[in-house]
Design a protein around this motif. Sequence first.
Motif: not given
Length: 141
Positions: A64-71
Amino acid sequence: MATRGLPSWPWLDAEAAALPEAEALALDAMRAWAEEGSAGPVAQAALVLASAGAEGAALPLNAALRALPGLVPACRVCPGVTRGEADFLLALGAAQAGRRSLALAMLHRLAPPLAAYQAMPGVIGLACALRRSGLLLCGPF
């Protein structure tokens, strides 16, 4: 338009220590994942999740976190919850409650449509892993 009495965004600027147990664990795991460590991000998150017997949730969290680089999670000792972290926690709680469209809408606040769709399997997997471990997230909506 009213200027007083408007509700605040759930979890935004909340004290990290005042979060419910499941949200606090997810937040700590996110922040551990983002830190530089010799073990790597998945192992860092798994160490935090192991404290509640949910070490299996580290792989979906990583996806999940790798798919959301803006987070970009805050540091582990930061007292408050940032906007991005609050949106992710709300998406996670919505996914655990079976409200996938709401979870996707919360992810759209963090990333463009394609990245939000790519993060959904990780968010759903993380929500399921936390539920299997007995950790139920609150649904503030």
